[in-house]
Design a protein around this motif. Sequence first.
Motif: not given
Length: 281
Positions: A207-235
Amino acid sequence: MLKKVIKIIVILFFLILVGVYVAFRIFTAPKSDEKVLKAYGTSKITPVLTKEVYEDFDFRKLTVKSNDSLPTMVFVHGTIGSLHDFSKYMTDSLLQLKSNMVAYDRVGYNYKDKNHVQESIAFERDMLKSVIKDIPADKVILVGYSYGGPIALSVKKKVRDIVLLAPAVHSKVEPMPWMINFYKWKATRWLVPRIWKEASKEKLSHQEDLKSFESDWDQTPNKVTSIHGNGDWIVPYENSKMLEDQFPKHQFELITIPKASHGLVWTNFEVIKKELLKILD
């Protein structure tokens, strides 16, 4: 008579509890080389399991390679996890026809690993960059599952594509499962298998480690696809929704699997395979 029945019930309950605990330890323990390769018994392509070194850390890498001209999917596992998590994908004949594939054990999760997890996305990112350094960047497709999601997403160099599977990428929606208390409490820590102690350490610092990265996720030059279940309670699914809000629409696609849990890598294999094949075409 009643006391005897109660005694028998208590003994049976205890034996069942012990049996479940032993099975849990065995099932979640990292697999030996022999057991890993056994999963590839019907594979059309013979896998190559190698011992690699990164910054004096030994780790295993599994490669399924059919043709140098094909793109290479590189799988990054989560917490807890291993290269074995992706055996169903790496043995699939259609995926083998369309791509080469690589998976590796992160530090702390190798078979009989004496090293500890590094509790650092930056370390994991640099290790991943080392894994892909000999593959042409325009042929690399990074596939990060769970904790592997932020590792893949933190690679800022241009690659062909990035695919996230239930990625744990935002600190605000990072839950702490109650079961992690078994590791936190000294009185019960001895009950926790070694591999779960490593996973607990990584989870607690994430959780603390993420704070150094999460505001800049969109700085990647790459196309990103995220596949996620809306019943996920772990993440929670909110991780991917927050990414969707963060990225421009042309750069990010969210694939929602209705009611899918965090085990979607196994339970929703066909859906994920279909999406991977779209990206490979």
